[in-house]
Design a protein around this motif. Structure first.
Motif: not given
Length: 282
Positions: A26-43
């Motif tokens: 994350q930074n002050s305006k955006t962020a990366f999350y893991f997907a909410i509809d499947r499993e994954e190794k990289k967000p």
């Protein structure tokens, strides 16, 4: 508020946190999350806190707070709106910089667990005997009163849980409980209900291990150097993608690691497994 107002006024970060979802980058305006509809190794889910929207680079799907609730709860729009009624937190009033405490709340009262709803919740999770380790927290957000079971982290933030909500009041951090065992062994948990559950197991009665509750796998970076000082690391992480990935990372990084998730391999976490095998411990 109508549907369009809700999409603009309720913080997408708070909605994600209510499902115990936290950014990997994350930074002050955006962020990366893991997907909410499947499993994954990289967000791959990019969340824009300014626009209050999310975009999944893996599928091309866009999300707002309503569609996130729909996806997580597998529910209709009207049911999602009902879920979102408890938030009513304006986006602009939230402190986007999570290195500082969220100022959009006020603690009203801290006391021993006595509210019937919280007593019942602890009993349903079969950890009522450990109630002395948590508190009943009454707090206010945007002038509205709320309450929940509170567990403090090392920065004074409070992990709040009840039947309907998972949030953190204040700064997110780990909870480190030291039992003066000269750095021989440490047990690591993802959430505090698993820690409370562990204390109900027969072997825990004679344990003098230190305990680390991450409160989110994203908090591991705060403690990874200190873990090097322990002779043995015992893991009780969740059997989801985040938990499995962190388990693999810890096993590869440290010398003596025991992965206890094999005990509950068919269950989401230690508490769910314990509930399913309760008769064995009674």
């Amino acid at each position: 508020m109508n549907c369009e107002q809700i999409k603009k006024k309720i913080s997408i970060r708070s909605v994600l946190e209510s499902f115990n979802l936290y950014p990997e980058k994350q930074n002050s305006k955006t962020a990366f999350y893991f997907a909410i509809d499947r499993e994954e190794k990289k967000p791959s889910l990019c969340v824009d806190f300014v626009k209050n929207k999310a975009f999944d680079f893996g599928t091309g799907k866009s999300y707002d707070v309503v569609s996130i609730v729909q996806q997580m709860n597998k529910c209709s729009v009207s049911e999602a709106l009902e879920y979102l009624k408890k938030f009513d937190i304006p986006v602009n009033s939230l402190n986007i910089n999570r290195n500082e405490s969220n100022k959009n709340y006020k603690i009203l009262e801290v006391k021993e667990i006595e509210h019937p709803a919280l007593v019942q919740y602890l009993k349903a999770r079969k950890v009522f005997e450990q109630r002395h380790l948590v508190k009943e927290i009454h707090y206010q957000m945007n002038g509205k009163p709320y309450f929940g079971i509170g567990f403090y982290n090392n920065s004074g933030g409070i992990e709040i849980r009840n039947k309907y909500l998972k949030i953190c009041l204040g700064k997110k951090d780990v909870t480190f409980i030291k039992n003066h065992n000269v750095k021989k062994e440490i047990c690591v948990f993802e959430g505090y209900f698993d820690f409370l559950t562990y204390l109900r197991l027969p072997n825990a009665q004679n344990s003098n291990s230190d305990f680390l509750i991450l409160n989110s796998t994203a908090m591991f970076f705060k403690i990874e150097e200190e873990l090097k000082e322990y002779e043995k690391i015992v893991l009780f992480l969740d059997n989801d993608l985040n938990g499995k990935n962190l388990t693999e990372e810890i096993i590869n990084k440290y010398e003596s690691v025991e992965d206890c998730s094999v005990l509950y391999r068919s269950f989401k976490d230690l508490n769910v497994w314990f509930l399913s095998n309760l008769k064995e411990w009674q």
